[in-house]
Scaffold this motif. Structure first.
Motif, mmCIF file in Angstrom:
data_model
loop_
_atom_site.group_PDB
_atom_site.id
_atom_site.type_symbol
_atom_site.label_atom_id
_atom_site.label_comp_id
_atom_site.label_asym_id
_atom_site.label_seq_id
_atom_site.Cartn_x
_atom_site.Cartn_y
_atom_site.Cartn_z
ATOM 1 N N ARG A 72 0.873 -1.039 -0.006
ATOM 2 C CA ARG A 72 -0.134 -0.127 -0.235
ATOM 3 C C ARG A 72 0.800 1.162 0.161
ATOM 4 N N GLU B 172 0.997 6.156 -10.477
ATOM 5 C CA GLU B 172 -0.381 6.977 -10.974
ATOM 6 C C GLU B 172 -1.313 6.428 -11.516
ATOM 7 N N GLU B 173 -0.719 6.000 -12.764
ATOM 8 C CA GLU B 173 -1.960 4.818 -13.314
ATOM 9 C C GLU B 173 -1.576 3.505 -13.106
ATOM 10 N N ARG B 174 -1.384 3.065 -11.515
ATOM 11 C CA ARG B 174 -1.339 1.730 -11.080
ATOM 12 C C ARG B 174 -1.668 2.112 -9.971
ATOM 13 N N GLY B 175 -2.689 2.925 -9.734
ATOM 14 C CA GLY B 175 -3.654 3.764 -8.429
ATOM 15 C C GLY B 175 -3.194 3.854 -7.045
ATOM 16 N N TYR B 176 -1.841 5.059 -7.795
ATOM 17 C CA TYR B 176 -1.359 5.624 -6.055
ATOM 18 C C TYR B 176 -1.243 6.558 -6.313
ATOM 19 N N ARG B 177 -1.423 7.443 -5.321
ATOM 20 C CA ARG B 177 -1.062 8.688 -5.534
ATOM 21 C C ARG B 177 0.236 8.910 -4.556
ATOM 22 N N ALA C 133 -1.478 4.148 -1.747
ATOM 23 C CA ALA C 133 -2.823 3.526 -2.607
ATOM 24 C C ALA C 133 -3.361 4.503 -2.758
ATOM 25 N N LYS C 134 -4.362 5.015 -3.450
ATOM 26 C CA LYS C 134 -6.360 5.265 -3.567
ATOM 27 C C LYS C 134 -6.076 4.829 -2.550
ATOM 28 N N SER D 191 -13.297 3.450 0.220
ATOM 29 C CA SER D 191 -13.165 3.260 -1.194
ATOM 30 C C SER D 191 -13.396 5.120 -1.334
ATOM 31 N N SER E 48 -10.773 7.891 -2.661
ATOM 32 C CA SER E 48 -9.980 8.246 -3.831
ATOM 33 C C SER E 48 -10.332 9.015 -4.367
#
Length: 374
Positions: A111, A138-143, A168-169, A360, A363
């Motif tokens: 995470r 970011e494309e992999r779901g991270y901020r 992780a978002k 959730s 995000s």
């Protein structure tokens, strides 16, 4: 180590100073490097940690242990101002993409991600290398939030480095963010992420603790060079620096670090007078070797920085085991991450983020508006 401590994967682990900085805060459960010499240092100082000696290109994400944090200090040779500046598409620094591949292959991604590299990454290819790095996360779901932190806040060495922490978002990180750039965000760094609207501005406490001076960590009784070599080094000191070291008190001790440089076709020994050593590097050439000019109660002496001094400049514990080979030990320190910087990030950001719950609804939270700060 508490069983609830966040679990860490240490990629490009080198001599193990990242794992040393994580001690008591996070648990390094697995580490990897391709260099046998550095691997020997790691295993000697972290015998309890699973270490894999292999190229990251040979690893499979599904074979990695589950972890909360993944740390990657990927090679800097293609990004450093002293390197070839080939960027993230070159063979060495391009291993960053292999680390991303492992993330993609992992059944359960960590995470929290942490990346460390030279500040040259910020300006490499006009900032495009950094932007591609952030966008790939970011494309992999991270901020993603980048920072530049200099080890001189804790140790007497000028060592600025880029640290990128991604989360992780779906994790509410608002308690660790600021609305605008702060002491962690230099102007070049702000320019690099100015077109990336989702950038996080991590908000960490400013460092107030006093740091030791270079003279405080010196081994004053270490062997020195023959006097003729000292005279040769003194002859290389430029005139404006000579004026700084003239008329020193005969009953005092002073130490001045310096690197040999070529200026206008002439070799010189440029000294520092701020109580700091220059940035340690790997000992591959004459210009990478940092000399000390020592005023020892009325007499000039000179020598290289000792390996124990190098370890102290990196904040390594006195118990850290070094090699009898000078270059091996110096390289292990010069190509590492300063321990107190890792401790600072682990305590104030990495471990807290790893313990936050997933939500959730978070995000979709809008990122703060960005404007370049001075």
């Amino acid at each position: 180590m508490n069983s609830t401590s966040p679990r860490l994967l240490d990629f490009f682990a080198g001599s193990g100073l990242v794992s040393s900085g994580m001690d008591e805060i996070c648990q390094t459960v697995w580490a990897n490097d391709i260099c046998q010499q550095k691997g020997d240092f790691f295993q000697k100082n972290h015998p309890e940690t699973q270490f894999l000696l292999d190229s990251i290109s040979n690893l499979k994400g599904q074979d990695l242990p589950e972890a909360d944090i993944s740390w990657a200090s990927f090679p800097c040779q293609d990004l450093s101002l002293a390197g070839n500046r080939g960027g993230l598409t070159s063979s060495r620094s391009g291993l960053f993409w292999e680390w991303l591949r492992l993330l993609d292959e992992s059944p359960k991604r960590p995470r929290v991600l942490a990346i460390e590299n030279v500040i040259g990454l910020v300006t490499s290819q006009g900032g495009e290398d950094y932007r591609q790095l952030q966008l790939s996360l970011e494309e992999r779901g991270y901020r993603v939030g980048p920072m530049i932190i200099n080890a001189w806040h804790w140790v007497p060495q000028s060592r600025p480095r880029l640290f990128v922490v991604a989360v992780a978002k779906g994790i509410d990180t608002s308690a660790y963010e600021s609305t605008f750039p702060n002491w962690l965000h230099s102007t070049p760094l702000q320019r690099a992420f100015s077109t990336l609207p989702n950038t996080i501005f991590w908000n960490l406490p400013e460092v107030k603790a006093p740091r030791p001076a270079l003279s405080d960590i010196i081994e004053w009784n270490a062997p020195v060079l023959p006097q003729e070599k000292t005279e040769r080094l003194l002859s290389l000191v430029p005139d404006n620096h000579v004026r700084e070291i003239d008329n020193l008190p005969a009953n005092k001790q002073y130490v001045f670090p310096g690197y040999r440089r070529t200026r206008n076709g002439k070799q010189v020994l440029e000294l520092r007078f701020d109580g700091l050593a220059g940035c340690l590097r790997t000992a591959k050439g004459g210009s990478s070797r940092q000399f000390l000019l020592i005023w020892n109660k009325g007499k000039w002496e000179s020598r290289l920085i000792t390996t124990r001094e190098a370890a102290r400049l990196m904040g390594a514990p006195e118990s850290y085991s070094l090699s009898e080979n000078y270059n091996e030990s110096y390289n292990a320190m010069g190509d590492a991450v300063a321990v107190p910087v890792v401790q600072f990030l682990a305590k104030h950001l990495l471990a807290p983020l790893a313990k936050l719950p997933l939500n959730s609804d978070v995000s979709s939270r809008k990122a703060p508006k960005f404007c370049l700060q001075p």
